[in-house]
Design an enzyme around this catalytic site. Structure first.
Site, PDB file in Angstrom:
ATOM      1  N   ASP A 242       0.814  -1.216   0.000  1.00  0.00           N
ATOM      2  CA  ASP A 242       0.000   0.000   0.000  1.00  0.00           C
ATOM      3  C   ASP A 242       0.853   1.275   0.000  1.00  0.00           C
ATOM      4  OD1 ASP A 242      -2.560  -1.242  -0.033  1.00  0.00           O
ATOM      5  OD2 ASP A 242      -2.078  -1.971   1.964  1.00  0.00           O
ATOM      6  N   THR A 243       0.893   1.928  -1.146  1.00  0.00           N
ATOM      7  CA  THR A 243       1.819   3.024  -1.390  1.00  0.00           C
ATOM      8  C   THR A 243       1.235   3.942  -2.461  1.00  0.00           C
ATOM      9  OG1 THR A 243       3.708   1.566  -0.929  1.00  0.00           O
ATOM     10  CG2 THR A 243       4.174   3.567  -2.164  1.00  0.00           C
ATOM     11  N   VAL A 244       1.576   5.237  -2.415  1.00  0.00           N
ATOM     12  CA  VAL A 244       1.260   6.126  -3.521  1.00  0.00           C
ATOM     13  C   VAL A 244       2.554   6.681  -4.111  1.00  0.00           C
ATOM     14  CG1 VAL A 244      -1.005   6.760  -2.611  1.00  0.00           C
ATOM     15  CG2 VAL A 244       0.985   8.166  -2.025  1.00  0.00           C
TER      16      VAL A 244
END
Length: 525
Positions: free
Chosen positions: A347-349
Site C-alpha cells: 500500500d503506497t502512492v
C-alpha cells in the site's frame, strides 16, 4: 503503438509541465501549482499531501517518503530519505522475550516516527518556490470539504478497513461504514493539522499539541515513544546509487530502501537474451521469477539502515550477478527464497512531476499496510504507519529492531539517465514487488522497445512467498508452461502494483504514462 480497437490508454504528451500519479485530483493539483509559478518540487509536495486525503488507506501524514530529484538545468540526481526511526526505547530483545518472532503488525511496536512531514517541509523550503501556505492549501480544502471516493480506493478501503482500530475507525469510516464509490469522505481534523503545519512548519507536527496527541495515543497502548523521539526526527539528504542495463542507467536510493535489489535483478537478467523471448511468454516469466528469488534472498540478508547494511557492494557487483545467473535452470523452478517477514505489503502512492525548466521529481509515499498500523491519534486522527514491521527480530541481523534505527523499506522511487541525460522519473508501487517492477518496466522498454505506457500496461508476475503470482493478462498456454516448470501459480486478488512515469525527450516533449491498475492519470499542459 497500441491497438485502438482494444481497451487501453494513450500516453499523454505536453511541453510545459506534467504530473503522473494515482489519483486525478492530485495530478490536477500538481498542474495547478505549476501554472501558478511553482516548480516540480512544489507540485510534487502539494500533490503528495493531497494523495493522503484522496487515498488515506495508502498514505498520510503519519507515513514515510523517499524522493529522487534532478534540479533544473542539470542532470545531477539528488535523494532525500524521509523515513523515520524507531523510538529510542524500542527493543528487539524485549519483543523476543514476549514470545514474538516478528514485530506485531498492528501494534504500537510497529510504529516508527513518521518522516514524511519533515521531508515535505524541508524539500519545499530548500528546493521549492511557493512556500507551505500555497502547497498545503489544496489538501486543506479537500480535507475540509471532502473527496468523492474513487473505485480503486473504495476497493482497497473495503479490504483494509478490518484493521482500523479505536480512533482509526472514528476518523476513517463514515459513521462506522466503509465509504462506497462516489461517496464523499471528509477529514476536517486533517485540515486542522495541515493549517498548523502551513503556519508553523515542521515543528507544528513534531512538537506541541499534535506531537503530544500522537505520543499519548501510542503510550496508552504500550508504545515506547516519547516527545524527544518526535522532536529529534530529521530526514537525510542522500546520494543515489546506480547501475546500468544495456546503456540505460538506473538510479535508486541507497539503503534503507531496497533499490539495490532492482539493480542486482537487472544485472542477473543481463546474462540472458531477454529480447529474444516473447515479452508475455513463459520463458521470460520463468527467468525473471528465478532471478527475483535470488535477488530478494540477497536483499533479505543484507539490506538495513545505512549504518547497518553489510556487503552492499556485493549486491551491486556484476561478478555476483554472474554467479547468481549461473544458478538459474531453464528447465526447473527453484524453491522460493525466504521472505524477510510477513510484513512485506503493497500500500503506497507515487507521484512524479516535470516542470517547464525540466526539474524532475520522483516521490514515493506510504503508510505501509492498508491503513498502516490501523492506529490513529485520538485528537487529530493522525493515522500511523507500521514501518517498524519491516524490522527483523533475529538477534544480530543487520535489520534487527533497535532504538533510533530505520527499518528496511520497500518503497523506492526511480530515475533513469541515458547518455548522461536525465530521461525519466518513474515509480512502481506494490510493496515487495517494487524492485521486480522496476526491472520489468526497464526491460520492457530496453529489450522490447515499448513506450512507457505500453511498458506499464503489460501483464505482471511476481515470485513471492513460494508462489508465482500471475495477473489475468497471461494466456492459459503460458500459465500451463510455467506450471510444467514447477512454478506454483496463484492469481492475485488485486492487480500487482501500479506505476507512473514521465519520459523527457531531447526535443522538449514530455510523455506521461499512468497505470490502469489505479484510479490515476498523467496530465500535462
Amino acid at each position: 503503438m497500441r491497438d485502438f480497437h482494444q481497451p487501453g490508454r494513450s500516453a499523454v504528451f505536453a511541453e510545459n509541465g506534467m504530473c503522473a500519479t494515482s489519483h486525478p485530483l492530485a495530478a490536477q493539483t500538481a498542474i495547478d501549482i505549476l501554472k501558478r509559478g511553482g516548480n516540480a518540487m512544489d507540485a510534487a509536495v502539494a500533490g503528495a499531501v493531497l494523495l493522503g486525503i484522496c487515498e488515506p488507506q495508502m498514505a498520510g501524514l503519519g507515513g514515510d517518503c523517499f524522493v529522487l530529484f534532478s534540479p533544473a538545468g542539470t542532470d545531477d540526481v539528488h535523494g532525500f530519505n524521509g523515513s523515520g526511526r524507531a523510538a529510542a526505547g524500542a527493543s528487539a530483545q524485549a519483543l523476543r522475550k514476549s514470545g514474538f518472532a516478528a514485530v506485531p503488525i498492528h501494534s504500537a511496536d510497529a510504529v516508527t516516527i513518521p518522516g514524511s512531514v519533515d521531508a515535505f517541509c524541508t524539500l519545499a523550503a530548500d528546493w521549492g518556490k511557493l512556500g507551505l501556505d500555497a502547497l498545503l492549501a489544496p489538501a486543506i480544502q479537500y480535507a475540509e470539504n471532502g473527496v468523492p471516493v474513487a473505485p480503486r480506493v473504495a476497493f482497497d478501503w473495503q479490504e483494509a478497513s478490518q484493521f482500523l482500530q479505536g480512533a482509526g475507525r472514528t476518523f476513517y469510516l463514515n459513521n462506522g461504514q466503509v465509504p462506497k464509490v462516489g461517496e464523499v469522505f471528509r477529514n476536517p481534523t486533517q485540515a486542522d493539522v495541515l493549517r498548523l503545519i502551513a503556519k508553523n512548519g515542521r515543528d507544528a507536527f513534531y512538537s506541541g499539541e499534535i506531537a503530544e496527541d500522537m505520543v499519548a495515543t501510542l503510550q496508552a497502548i504500550g508504545g515506547q515513544h516519547d516527545l524527544d523521539d518526535f522532536a529529534d526526527t530529521r530526514g537525510t539528504a542522500t546520494h543515489p546509487i546506480s547501475a546500468t542495463y544495456k546503456g540505460v542507467e538506473l538510479l535508486e536510493h541507497p539503503p534503507n530502501g531496497q533499490g539495490a535489489t532492482a539493480m542486482l535483478l537487472l544485472n542477473v537478467l543481463s546474462h540472458f537474451d531477454i529480447s529474444s523471448m516473447d515479452p508475455n511468454g513463459f520463458e521470460r516469466a520463468h527467468i525473471e521469477a528465478e532471478a527475483t528469488k535470488l535477488a530478494y534472498d540477497a536483499r533479505n540478508r543484507i539490506l538495513a539502515d545505512t549504518d547497518h547494511t553489510t556487503h552492499l557492494e556485493r549486491m551491486l557487483s556484476t561478478d555476483v550477478a554472474a554467479e547468481l545467473a549461473s544458478l538459474i535452470s531453464r528447465q526447473q523452478a527453484m524453491p522460493s527464497a525466504p521472505a524477510l517477514t510477513e510484513a512485506i505489503h503493497k500500500d503506497t502512492v507515487y507521484i512524479t512531476v516535470v516542470d517547464r525548466d525540466r526539474m524532475s521529481v520522483s516521490l514515493i509515499y506510504s503508510i505501509f499496510h492498508g491503513f498502516g498500523s490501523g492506529i490513529a491519534s485520538e485528537k487529530f486522527g493522525v493515522l500511523f504507519h507500521n514501518r517498524g514491521a519491516g524490522f527483523s527480530l533475529t538477534d544480530g541481523h543487520p535489520n534487527e529492531l533497535a532504538g533510533g534505527k530505520r527499518p528496511m523499506h520497500t518503497i523506492i522511487p526511480g530515475m533513469l539517465r541515458q547518455g548522461g541525460r536525465v530521461t525519466m522519473p518513474f515509480g512502481v508501487m506494490g510493496g515487495a514487488y517494487q524492485p521486480c517492477g522496476h526491472a520489468r518496466f526497464i526491460s520492457n522498454m530496453v529489450d522490447f522497445g515499448m513506450d512507457p505506457q505500453s511498458a506499464i500496461d503489460t501483464p505482471r508476475c511476481f515470485a513471492d512467498a513460494g508462489v508465482l503470482r500471475t495477473e489475468r493478462g497471461y494466456s492459459a498456454r503460458t500459465k500451463q508452461a510455467l506450471s510444467d516448470l514447477g512454478h506454483i501459480l496463484e492469481e492475485p486478488h488485486t492487480p500487482i502494483g501500479g506505476a507512473q512515469a514521465i519520459h523527457i525527450d531531447d526535443k522538449g516533449v514530455l510523455t506521461g504514462a499512468s497505470d490502469f491498475r489505479k484510479d490515476g492519470c498523467a496530465i500535462g499542459y
